[in-house]
Design a protein around this motif. Structure first.
Motif, short mmCIF file in Angstrom:
data_model
loop_
_atom_site.label_atom_id
_atom_site.label_comp_id
_atom_site.label_asym_id
_atom_site.label_seq_id
_atom_site.Cartn_x
_atom_site.Cartn_y
_atom_site.Cartn_z
N MET A 59 0.85 -1.19 0.00
CA MET A 59 0.00 0.00 0.00
C MET A 59 0.89 1.25 0.00
O MET A 59 2.02 1.21 0.48
CB MET A 59 -0.90 0.03 1.25
N THR A 60 0.38 2.34 -0.53
CA THR A 60 1.11 3.60 -0.49
C THR A 60 0.87 4.29 0.83
O THR A 60 0.02 3.88 1.62
CB THR A 60 0.66 4.53 -1.64
N LYS A 61 1.58 5.37 1.07
CA LYS A 61 1.39 6.15 2.30
C LYS A 61 0.00 6.77 2.37
O LYS A 61 -0.51 7.06 3.44
CB LYS A 61 2.44 7.26 2.40
N GLN A 62 -0.62 6.97 1.19
CA GLN A 62 -1.96 7.55 1.14
C GLN A 62 -3.05 6.50 1.27
O GLN A 62 -4.23 6.82 1.23
CB GLN A 62 -2.16 8.32 -0.18
N GLY A 63 -2.68 5.24 1.38
CA GLY A 63 -3.66 4.18 1.58
C GLY A 63 -4.11 3.49 0.31
O GLY A 63 -4.97 2.63 0.33
N GLY A 64 -3.53 3.85 -0.82
CA GLY A 64 -3.89 3.22 -2.08
C GLY A 64 -2.99 2.02 -2.37
O GLY A 64 -1.96 1.82 -1.74
N TRP A 65 -3.40 1.23 -3.34
CA TRP A 65 -2.60 0.09 -3.77
C TRP A 65 -1.36 0.61 -4.48
O TRP A 65 -1.43 1.51 -5.32
CB TRP A 65 -3.45 -0.78 -4.69
N ALA A 66 -0.21 0.04 -4.20
CA ALA A 66 1.04 0.50 -4.80
C ALA A 66 1.05 0.28 -6.32
O ALA A 66 1.80 0.96 -7.02
CB ALA A 66 2.22 -0.22 -4.16
#
Length: 157
Positions: free
Chosen positions: A118-125
């Motif tokens: 996951m990214t720092k923003q909560g999205g899928w990498a």
């Protein structure tokens, strides 16, 4: 007589929408046009970059995996030829299938470490790669529609 009470109980005509004048099949074909042109264009941009940057990175990844580096040039088929066919609406399902295969190979060679990240923003990498993969898979399932060079009855459309 109370005119406000009468007006409140009077049925009103539905508000006309510009889309309500279009038939369901026209809307379906418009959606097919939008998804295939969008996915095709976005994947094509990756291919154009690879023309200028070369496929050395991909050839190296293939060689490290024990595969011939020369097959890296197939990325041009998956990121140039197939997207152009998708955009035009010729052999659309087959072209989108090539993009799906291209993305599955990319996932396997380059992106496996980020598959569940996951990214720092909560999205899928792998949001962008997922869009390419599942957008192309959607085009495989839906076809090109009538707003294509192949037409609705075109082969593989």
């Amino acid at each position: 007589m109370n005119t406000q009470a009468t007006a409140a109980n009077t049925p009103r005509a539905p508000i006309a929408s510009p889309l309500s004048a279009l038939s369901p099949s026209t809307l379906d074909d418009s959606g097919k046009l939008l998804i295939r042109v969008t996915v095709g264009f976005l994947v094509l941009l990756h291919g154009i970059f690879k023309i200028s940057a070369g496929v050395g990175f991909i050839a190296g990844m293939l060689a490290k995996s024990g595969l011939p580096g020369g097959i890296a040039y197939l990325v041009y088929v998956g990121e140039i030829v197939a997207p152009l066919l998708m955009i035009a609406g010729l052999y659309t399902r087959a072209a989108a299938g090539v993009v799906v295969i291209n993305m599955l190979v990319a996932f396997g060679l380059v992106h496996m470490a980020d598959l569940f990240a996951m990214t720092k923003q909560g999205g899928w990498a792998l949001e962008l790669q997922g869009l390419y993969l599942f957008g192309a898979l959607t085009v495989v399932l839906l076809g090109a529609g009538r707003f294509s060079l192949g037409g609705i009855k075109g082969r593989w459309n």
